[in-house]
Design a protein around this motif. Structure first.
Motif, short mmCIF file in Angstrom:
data_model
loop_
_atom_site.label_atom_id
_atom_site.label_comp_id
_atom_site.label_asym_id
_atom_site.label_seq_id
_atom_site.Cartn_x
_atom_site.Cartn_y
_atom_site.Cartn_z
N PHE A 511 -89.33 0.04 -13.76
CA PHE A 511 -88.36 -0.57 -13.06
C PHE A 511 -88.23 1.16 -13.17
O PHE A 511 -86.31 0.49 -13.18
CB PHE A 511 -87.67 -1.67 -13.81
N PRO A 512 -88.00 1.49 -12.03
CA PRO A 512 -87.42 2.82 -11.09
C PRO A 512 -85.87 2.55 -10.51
O PRO A 512 -85.74 1.51 -10.41
CB PRO A 512 -88.21 3.83 -11.00
N GLU A 513 -84.83 3.66 -11.46
CA GLU A 513 -83.88 3.11 -10.78
C GLU A 513 -83.65 2.64 -9.14
O GLU A 513 -82.62 1.93 -8.49
CB GLU A 513 -82.78 4.37 -11.27
N ASN A 514 -84.06 3.61 -8.49
CA ASN A 514 -84.43 4.14 -6.80
C ASN A 514 -85.15 2.58 -6.02
O ASN A 514 -85.41 2.93 -5.08
CB ASN A 514 -84.08 5.12 -7.03
N GLU A 515 -86.10 2.47 -6.75
CA GLU A 515 -86.89 0.77 -6.35
C GLU A 515 -86.32 -0.29 -5.06
O GLU A 515 -84.60 -0.11 -5.50
CB GLU A 515 -87.07 -0.33 -7.78
N LEU A 516 -86.64 0.38 -3.53
CA LEU A 516 -85.96 -0.20 -2.32
C LEU A 516 -84.30 0.07 -2.53
O LEU A 516 -83.62 -0.81 -1.82
CB LEU A 516 -86.30 -2.29 -3.15
N ASN A 517 -83.86 0.73 -2.40
CA ASN A 517 -83.25 1.60 -2.66
C ASN A 517 -82.42 1.05 -1.31
O ASN A 517 -80.87 1.01 -0.93
CB ASN A 517 -82.89 2.44 -2.71
N GLU A 518 -83.38 1.28 -0.34
CA GLU A 518 -83.11 0.76 0.58
C GLU A 518 -81.98 -0.41 1.61
O GLU A 518 -81.20 -0.63 2.55
CB GLU A 518 -83.57 0.91 2.14
N TRP A 519 -82.44 -1.64 0.47
CA TRP A 519 -81.56 -2.62 0.32
C TRP A 519 -81.06 -2.71 -0.56
O TRP A 519 -79.94 -3.84 -0.35
CB TRP A 519 -82.87 -3.44 0.42
N GLU A 520 -79.82 -1.74 -1.02
CA GLU A 520 -78.91 -1.46 -1.77
C GLU A 520 -77.64 -2.16 -0.35
O GLU A 520 -76.34 -2.64 -1.27
CB GLU A 520 -78.33 -0.03 -1.85
N ALA A 521 -77.88 -2.32 0.86
CA ALA A 521 -77.33 -2.41 1.78
C ALA A 521 -76.20 -3.79 1.46
O ALA A 521 -75.00 -4.30 1.90
CB ALA A 521 -76.83 -1.84 3.09
N PHE A 522 -77.44 -4.80 1.00
CA PHE A 522 -77.23 -6.02 0.56
C PHE A 522 -76.72 -6.52 -0.79
O PHE A 522 -77.25 -7.74 -0.46
CB PHE A 522 -78.16 -6.23 1.76
N ASP A 523 -77.05 -5.58 -1.50
CA ASP A 523 -76.43 -5.88 -2.86
C ASP A 523 -75.51 -6.90 -3.14
O ASP A 523 -74.15 -6.50 -2.76
CB ASP A 523 -76.68 -4.93 -4.16
N PHE A 524 -75.35 -8.43 -3.42
CA PHE A 524 -74.07 -8.93 -3.58
C PHE A 524 -73.17 -8.69 -4.16
O PHE A 524 -71.94 -7.59 -4.52
CB PHE A 524 -75.20 -10.21 -3.76
N ALA A 525 -73.55 -7.91 -5.80
CA ALA A 525 -72.51 -7.24 -6.50
C ALA A 525 -72.10 -6.49 -6.28
O ALA A 525 -70.53 -5.64 -6.30
CB ALA A 525 -73.66 -6.62 -8.01
N SER A 526 -72.27 -5.04 -5.05
CA SER A 526 -72.20 -3.64 -5.05
C SER A 526 -70.83 -4.76 -3.62
O SER A 526 -70.11 -3.63 -3.32
CB SER A 526 -73.27 -2.92 -3.92
N LEU A 527 -71.52 -5.19 -1.89
CA LEU A 527 -70.98 -5.54 -1.40
C LEU A 527 -69.31 -6.57 -2.35
O LEU A 527 -68.46 -6.45 -1.18
CB LEU A 527 -71.52 -6.67 -0.83
N SER A 528 -69.60 -6.86 -3.38
CA SER A 528 -68.34 -7.73 -3.40
C SER A 528 -67.81 -6.98 -4.12
O SER A 528 -66.23 -7.74 -4.47
CB SER A 528 -68.69 -9.07 -4.56
N SER A 529 -67.10 -5.57 -4.20
CA SER A 529 -66.59 -4.85 -5.33
C SER A 529 -65.56 -4.63 -4.33
O SER A 529 -65.73 -4.66 -2.85
CB SER A 529 -66.85 -3.67 -5.63
N HIS A 530 -64.06 -4.13 -4.59
CA HIS A 530 -63.07 -4.51 -4.01
C HIS A 530 -61.94 -3.50 -4.13
O HIS A 530 -61.83 -3.05 -5.83
CB HIS A 530 -62.24 -5.55 -3.30
N PRO A 531 -62.15 -2.78 -3.83
CA PRO A 531 -62.05 -1.93 -1.77
C PRO A 531 -63.84 -1.33 -2.18
O PRO A 531 -63.99 -0.94 -2.92
CB PRO A 531 -61.54 -1.52 -1.45
N VAL A 532 -64.28 -2.01 -0.93
CA VAL A 532 -65.79 -1.00 -0.52
C VAL A 532 -65.75 -0.09 0.49
O VAL A 532 -64.59 -0.04 0.94
CB VAL A 532 -66.32 -2.28 0.55
N ARG A 533 -66.19 1.29 0.14
CA ARG A 533 -66.44 2.21 0.28
C ARG A 533 -66.46 1.87 2.05
O ARG A 533 -67.54 1.42 2.28
CB ARG A 533 -67.24 3.40 -0.53
#
Length: 691
Positions: A511-533
């Motif tokens: 389970f490498p950390e960078n697996e499917l890294n390109e789809w991180e843009a739609f990771d809900f945990a990252s998007l829901s952080s406030h404020p978003v970079r």
């Protein structure tokens, strides 16, 4: 035109007598005669060619007399001199009138069952006529009862032969067409049910924008190589994704070429678009995910944007197996587990004695579980059963050693009496329990691929922090066992901690950390952080647009002037920046709490987020595990048992499709099934021309 049911009389005033010719002339067939109908009032003019037919070999034939099988020269044909007046006089003859009367009677009967035809019909024609009568007089509701009985047999996992027993029972309480209760009709109803369900599923997949292909191969009970296919997609009019059974395919071989060819044939047969395939999910076998010649590699030649996915549940299990095999203590524990299972699974007497002893000591027992290399969680079930039965087992083996001096009992008693073994098993039980809970999470259909990786890495961090830090945090049950041990029996934690360390290392690699890294843009945990970079996800979204350009609908972003690729990316980035701000605000206002709610919101506002909504749809279509295929093989084994091992692949495919459809909440439209059954053969509810 001259019609059956009409006779002709010659009107000499309208047709003056012509000079007769000694031989027949074909132009006579164009001669017009005025006829009077015995069925309708009035007169009508028709050419002779509508009544008579002439050939040099047969001669002159009256079509009406020939069809009615009247005994006359005009029925069989006669060579010779035929003046025109003879032909006209025949139209008013008694033989011709009899022919018209017979044909009128035959046409007035919808089944064509006049006395003469019934006397002349063959056995097959009679059977066909009776079946047609039965079908015409059978009400729709009666046929639907028979169809529903077939569905009941499928849901009960009974053979189609049992449908006859169900029908015989129903006849006692309601009228059912007896001729339609046979086994042959049960198979026809089954085929019609399957056709309706299959057409509904394939139509939904065709209309879906994207889908994930989930496959696995196995060997059935009859040693037949089979490929099972599932699809995950979203209905065009819905915002939720679902997984459905696609089919069972018989393989000529289990190599990558044969499997790829079978998949392509399946898509062609069902007119599915391979370009809509966005992910290929399977187990980690090299034949599936081989870098150069695997099935995924071959499919990528046709579908460049395809993403391959190694089932996360398989990965976890493989990591556990690798760590297990590298620690000697785990191998000895495996031997103990197999020995105890063998003792009680092969002897009902010993099992009964053990349960009796457990009841005397007021201990609750559970069945011992085998170690199975192809079953997830088998190690957890086996260790958990051992720990639940630990005290009764000690007493049982002590009794067996004292009374029978059994060598197997001596071996088991020696291991179970060892405090180190007991504590090691307790720690192992805790670790396997956590991995089992992780596996259950991996089998959820709504789990995203990057969500699965996050769960696995979170579990790795937890185990490292609990067991591999400066201090070890044992569970309360382990602490009590350590406290009760004597000084001579001091717990040696190195073997179990070595196993946990190896386990974390193997899981970390799978389970490498960078697996499917390109789809991180739609990771809900990252998007829901406030404020978003502000810069978060922009680069990944641009890469996704390039990757899926061939399947994305970019027409909505085009103005009257054609946009360049850079302008298109700028459009998508601006849209994404607005989108991630809205997601963050909704999460902060507690109006959105998980990824599925984010997907629903995005698809409901597809006009506002024209490109982003498509990318979110693709991401939600991804399937993290092939657990559905494993369930499919379990369903197959329940259907194709040792008593039904002669089931052909076509029949098995129908049963699995219907059973999966009904068990997952799908409904079967009996009216549609009836219409399909009625129309699938031209002879149904139609009168045979010879009857």
């Amino acid at each position: 035109m001259y019609k059956r049911g009409q006779t002709a009389s010659v009107n000499t005033a309208a047709n003056p007598k012509k000079k007769c010719c000694p031989t027949f002339k074909e132009e006579w067939l164009n001669e017009i005669v005025e006829t009077e109908s015995q069925q309708f009032e009035g007169k009508m003019c028709v050419p002779m060619g509508d009544i008579f037919q002439y050939s040099a070999d047969v001669g002159l034939i009256c079509k009406m007399c020939s069809e009615a099988r009247i005994s006359s020269d005009f029925s069989t044909g006669k060579q010779g001199e035929w003046p025109l007046d003879y032909m006209k006089r025949h139209l008013s003859s008694k033989s011709h009138e009899s022919a018209v009367h017979i044909l009128r009677s035959r046409n007035s009967d919808p089944l064509g069952c006049d006395l003469q035809s019934m006397l002349l019909e063959t056995t097959n024609e009679k059977q066909r006529r009776l079946e047609s009568q039965e079908r015409q007089h059978s009400e729709l509701e009666e046929i639907k009862i028979l169809i529903d009985n077939v569905l009941l047999a499928v849901q009960m996992n009974s053979s189609i032969n049992s449908v006859q027993n169900i029908n015989d029972h129903m006849v006692k309480y309601r009228h059912i067409p007896v001729s339609l209760c046979s086994k042959n009709y049960a198979f026809e109803f089954l085929e019609s049910i399957n056709s309706v369900v299959h057409a509904e599923i394939m139509s939904a997949i065709r209309l879906a924008s994207y889908h994930t292909l989930i496959i696995d191969e196995s060997t059935g009970i009859s040693v037949t190589k089979l490929l099972i296919i599932y699809f995950k997609f979203r209905d065009a009019a819905c915002t939720t994704h679902k997984t459905v059974f696609g089919g069972i395919i018989k393989l000529s071989a289990c190599d990558a070429q044969a499997i790829t060819a079978a998949i392509k044939d399946f898509y062609t047969l069902n007119t599915l678009d391979m370009m809509k395939m966005v992910m290929f999910t399977s187990d980690g076998a090299s034949v599936m995910l081989g870098k150069n010649n695997g099935v995924a590699a071959q499919l990528k030649q046709c579908v460049p944007h395809l993403t391959e996915q190694h089932c996360v549940a398989h990965r976890e299990d493989l990591g556990l197996v690798d760590a297990w095999n590298q620690v000697p203590r785990m191998k000895t524990i495996e031997t103990l587990l197999k020995t105890i299972y063998t003792v009680f699974c092969r002897s009902s007497i010993q099992k009964g004695q053990f349960e009796e002893m457990a009841n005397v000591t007021e201990n609750e027992t559970i069945s011992f579980k085998p170690l199975n290399e192809v079953r997830w969680l088998s190690k957890h079930f086996a260790v958990s059963a051992l720990m639940r039965n630990y005290e009764p087992l000690l007493k049982y083996f002590e009794q067996e050693v004292s009374e029978n001096d059994d060598p197997i009992a001596k071996y088991c008693l020696k291991k179970l009496s060892d405090t180190n073994y007991h504590i090691t098993l307790a720690v192992l039980n805790n670790v396997l329990h956590e991995l089992a809970e992780l596996t259950k999470c991996f089998q959820k259909g709504s789990l995203t691929t990057f969500g699965a990786v996050q769960l696995a890495r979170a579990q790795i961090r937890k185990m490292r922090g609990q067991y591999l830090g400066e201090t070890v945090s044992w569970s309360n049950s382990v602490k009590s066992l350590i406290a009760s041990s004597t000084t001579d029996e001091k717990f040696k934690s190195e073997p179990i901690l070595s196993f946990i360390s190896q386990l974390c290392d193997h899981l970390n690699k799978r389970f490498p950390e960078n697996e499917l890294n390109e789809w991180e843009a739609f990771d809900f945990a990252s998007l829901s952080s406030h404020p978003v970079r502000c810069e978060f996800g922009i680069e990944n979204v641009s890469k996704l647009v390039d990757k899926y350009r061939n399947v994305l609908d970019l027409s909505q972003m085009k103005s009257s002037a054609q946009k360049t690729m850079e302008e298109e990316k700028e459009f998508v980035v601006n849209q994404y920046n607005g989108y991630k701000s809205i997601i963050a605000e909704k999460h902060e206002a507690k109006m959105m709490t998980n990824f599925q709610e984010m997907v629903t919101f995005t698809l409901q506002n597809a006009e506002q987020f024209s490109v982003v909504s498509q990318l979110v749809d693709i991401c939600a279509t991804f399937q993290a595990s092939s657990a559905d295929c494993e369930r499919g093989f379990s369903l197959m084994n329940n259907i194709k048992t040792k008593l039904q091992n002669r089931l052909k692949e076509e029949h098995l495919d129908m049963l699995m499709r219907i059973k999966f459809h009904t068990s997952s909440g799908g409904e079967v439209n009996l009216d549609s099934v009836y219409e399909h059954w009625k129309n699938c053969k031209g002879r149904r509810e139609k009168v045979h021309p010879d009857d």
